[in-house]
Design an enzyme around this catalytic site. Structure first.
Site, mmCIF file in Angstrom:
data_model
loop_
_atom_site.group_PDB
_atom_site.id
_atom_site.type_symbol
_atom_site.label_atom_id
_atom_site.label_comp_id
_atom_site.label_asym_id
_atom_site.label_seq_id
_atom_site.Cartn_x
_atom_site.Cartn_y
_atom_site.Cartn_z
ATOM 1 N N ASP A 1 17.394 37.931 34.263
ATOM 2 C CA ASP A 1 18.453 37.518 33.350
ATOM 3 C C ASP A 1 19.156 38.787 32.858
ATOM 4 O O ASP A 1 18.686 39.918 33.066
ATOM 5 C CB ASP A 1 17.923 36.659 32.199
ATOM 6 C CG ASP A 1 19.041 35.794 31.596
ATOM 7 O OD1 ASP A 1 20.231 36.113 31.813
ATOM 8 O OD2 ASP A 1 18.746 34.807 30.908
HETATM 9 C C1 NOJ Z 1 22.285 35.187 29.929
HETATM 10 C C2 NOJ Z 1 21.850 33.763 30.084
HETATM 11 O O1 NOJ Z 1 20.528 33.603 29.611
HETATM 12 C C3 NOJ Z 1 21.921 33.251 31.507
HETATM 13 O O2 NOJ Z 1 21.652 31.874 31.511
HETATM 14 C C4 NOJ Z 1 23.249 33.561 32.117
HETATM 15 O O3 NOJ Z 1 23.306 33.056 33.424
HETATM 16 C C5 NOJ Z 1 23.472 35.059 32.093
HETATM 17 N N1 NOJ Z 1 23.449 35.538 30.720
HETATM 18 C C6 NOJ Z 1 24.791 35.456 32.757
HETATM 19 O O4 NOJ Z 1 25.861 34.997 32.026
#
Ligand code: NOJ
Length: 740
Positions: free
Chosen positions: A295
């Protein structure tokens, strides 16, 4: 046999090996580096600080958005040219994507194309209902269709990977991200996962209108303690395997191309570096061969977790655990070369990660077709077919929670509309609205206008604001009926939007009470991204519509239900509590020794009702259904349930038949009820149908205290009906034995 998330030909495998043989260590690490364009200029202070100011209320949303427009974005062209970037996230606009792709393909040494990822969670420009809302349709076909259109629009803008579906089971409505998933049930979330993967990817992700999906967040992110985003998850391995892992296994079996790890630690180990999760389960047991992405920034955050001392150690641990792509932390770029030189990671391990990224690029067809036609998108965004689907998805997602007979609305009534959310287009889009534009959405007032129905409107109360009684009295003076729009702004759910109070904000409830005092019949329409604890609104409203954040066509979908052009059929996929203090709350909790009852020493709160405000599966319609002749028979690979469902009302409608099971005796305590199957059936007035539902034999497996997977056996209670409180019952002895 190895299970392939996608296939690349032998010829392509050869090309991949040839490329790897030519790549420098820096170029290899570049393929594992995913970044977003970063803002430069425009602000005198950093974006982070500006966001903080917004959060603290020092600047308004409008000021923030205005400032953002003045910002220049650094797309790191020179890093692409020198092969230091393998993919982008958050790049918006087909021209920009093509421009960057030209640099990668034509100006970098090896000409390896980039791919562009974006959170296309419920649509790109045509925005569909937030996933929690859509899940209430219990309609797998719809889940697939909306993903297909989202993929089509995304691909037309150069996006070839979506960070979706989000398949975190969530049992705590305080967690803002409950909006992004399919609610509290494992079985439904698994069906949702499979349908979304099919919708985004189809049978070949190389096709022009298909994109790669990403199963996220692996895993147990929805179990954040206290519903506080980014918090730890702590649970037994049995709960992990029975409740949180199955949707991810389903995604693998459906051929999902990528996985994203979750921010949280699970039982003390950050998921970003869990070999147990990534190697033992995902790669070895489930044979997943696609790419795993961290993530955003999560590898760097291992320092805050306190399991590594610096970014170098973080990068090594993450790669060793099985993270192929570093999203945004730059830990790989800044450190992996040294790790290879010091032999802390082997070059072969690095190659393996690169191989998976290159395979994805080949599977996406990017080596043959790296560019996107710049004209196709504008022709299809919000085209008739897409908006029609958004309207249909919206009305199927609406859940009618209360109706004293006031709905559907009779014609020729004088209607007053109150509440900020009736007039705010952009709030209809909900969280993660990709490239959705607020001004393209249909709000409730627009919905009335499209039907040429004139209403008197006054805002009366902002979501967070104070209530203006004089305005209310003015608005409703001549009205026969009032529609009160209340709920949450789009950004009150989603990431970093946990709340400890999930009631109505500001003075919205006061506004409803005033309507009651004025004696005006009123329908409350709620716009929100999570279950809300609103017992008073339920009590005093004549009707209550759960409209969620329905996307581009929200206002039209709601009017379809208000005026009876559509008979509401949505059912809740997350329990509604009476009070925030009841969270976590979910229907499929295990049996306790002192089941909830009037008795003092039973499992309950002294100051709350014994039952939730609304149970899982609940939802009314403008007609009524009866159930009879319920039987279950054993079949070769499972069980087949049959029941007769009849529409006894005067309006045609679609019923969601729900089948629940409870194992009477087992080696570990079992849930009081678990959804095992569901089926939608359309019935004309007076019509009855025999409905069949199949339950896989594996549906009764569970883990014993030693974590052995055991077959459920003995007597099982089956309940069938309209929601999770269904009372039509039959008992079956698993492995022999018939109906009671
Ligand atoms: C953080 C989020 O937790 C995730 O779900 C997302 O895909 C990414 N950022 C990218 O935007």
């Amino acid at each position: 046999m190895e299970k392939l998330s996608f296939t690349v030909s032998t010829d392509q495998e050869k090309k991949i090996e040839a490329l790897i043989a030519k790549m420098t260590v820096d170029e290899k690490i570049g393929q594992l580096n995913q970044v977003g364009p970063s803002p430069v200029g425009g602000f005198e202070i950093s974006l982070k600080e500006k966001k903080l100011m917004l959060k603290e209320g020092k600047i308004t949303k409008e000021e923030f958005e205005r400032d953002l427009e003045g910002v220049q974005w650094d797309t790191r062209e020179s890093d692409v040219r020198s092969g230091k970037i393998g993919s982008f996230l958050g790049m918006r606009g087909v021209e920009k994507c093509n421009h960057m792709q030209h640099i990668a393909v034509e100006e970098s040494r090896l000409g390896i194309p980039l791919f562009f990822g974006l959170d296309v969670v419920h649509g790109l420009r045509t925005i569909f209902p937030i996933p929690l809302a859509e899940s209430c349709s219990f309609d797998e076909n719809l889940f697939e269709q909306t993903a297909r259109i989202a993929a089509k629009e995304a691909a037309a803008t150069g996006i070839k990977l979506t960070f979706a579906p989000m398949i975190d089971v969530c049992r705590d409505a305080r967690w803002g991200r409950i909006a992004e998933g399919a609610g509290e049930d494992t079985y439904l979330t698994s069906r949702f996962a499979a349908a979304k993967v099919r919708g985004f990817q189809g049978d070949d992700i190389a096709k022009d209108d298909r994109i790669a999906a990403c199963a996220k967040h692996f895993v147990a992110y929805g179990a954040a303690i206290g519903g506080r985003d980014y918090n730890s998850a702590d649970m037994s391995l049995q709960t992990l395997w029975e409740t949180y892992l199955p949707p991810f296994k389903e995604a693998v079996d459906s051929g999902v191309a990528t996985f994203m790890t979750s921010f949280n630690d699970l039982n003390g180990e950050p998921c970003t570096t869990s070999k147990y999760l990534l190697k033992d389960i995902l790669r070895n047991k489930w044979r997943f061969n696609g790419a795993v992405i961290s993530d955003s920034g999560a590898i760097g955050e291992l320092i805050e977790h306190g399991t590594v001392s610096d970014k170098a150690e973080a990068a090594e641990q993450a790669l060793n655990a099985g993270i192929d792509i570093d999203m945004s932390s730059m830990c790989y770029t800044e450190n992996l070369k040294n790790s290879v030189l010091r032999s802390n990671i082997s070059e072969e391990e690095l190659n393996e990660a690169v191989r998976r990224v290159l395979r994805l690029k080949f599977a996406l067809g990017l080596f043959d077709h790296p560019y996107t036609d710049e004209l196709s998108g504008e022709k299809m965004y919000l085209c008739k077919a897409h908006t029609q689907l958004a309207r249909e998805a919206g009305r199927k997602s609406i859940v009618l929670l209360k109706n004293d007979g006031i709905l559907p609305l009779k014609s020729n009534l004088k209607i007053a509309v109150v509440g900020e959310l009736a007039a705010t287009r952009k709030e209809m889009l909900g969280t993660w609205a990709a490239m959705g534009r607020g001004d393209e959405a249909v709000c409730l007032l627009d919905g009335f206008a499209e039907r040429n129905i004139s209403v008197s409107y006054e805002e009366c109360c902002k979501v967070n604001g104070t209530f203006d009684r004089t305005a209310l009295e003015r608005a409703v003076k001549d009205a026969d009926i009032v529609i009160a729009a209340v709920g949450e702004y789009a950004d009150m759910s989603g990431e970093a939007s946990s709340l400890c109070n999930i009631g109505l904000h500001g003075e919205q409830e006061k506004m409803l009470s005033a309507l009651k005092e004025l004696g005006k019949p009123f329908v409350t329409v709620m716009f929100n991204g999570r279950p809300l604890a609103v017992p008073k609104a339920v009590k005093i409203s004549n009707a209550l519509i759960e409209a969620w954040h329905l996307g581009s066509q929200a206002g039209n979908s709601i009017c379809d239900v208000l005026f009876g052009d559509y008979n509401p059929s949505g059912r809740l996929t997350a329990t509604f509590p009476n009070h925030s203090g009841e969270c976590p709350i979910y229907y499929n909790h295990v049996s306790t020794g002192r089941p909830t009852s009037e008795i003092r020493h039973s499992c309950k709160y002294m100051d709350a009702p014994l039952t939730p405000l609304f149970p899982f599966g609940y939802g009314l319609s403008y007609t009524e259904y009866t159930y009879k002749d319920f039987i279950i028979n054993e079949e070769k690979n499972g069980l087949c349930a049959e029941v007769t469902v009849k529409n006894i009302g005067e309006i045609a409608g679609e019923e969601t038949v729900q089948l629940y099971a409870h194992m009477q005796k087992a080696k570990r305590v079992r849930p009081v009820r678990e959804l095992k199957a569901f089926k939608k059936v359309y019935l004309n007035p007076g019509e009855e149908k025999r409905v069949k539902l199949f339950i896989d034999r594996c549906a009764f497996q569970y883990y014993d205290m030693q974590m052995n997977l055991v077959e459920g056996s003995g007597a099982v209670d089956f309940f069938i009906g309209h929601d999770s409180t269904a009372s039509l019952k039959t008992v079956m002895i698993l492995g022999g034995g018939s109906n009671e």
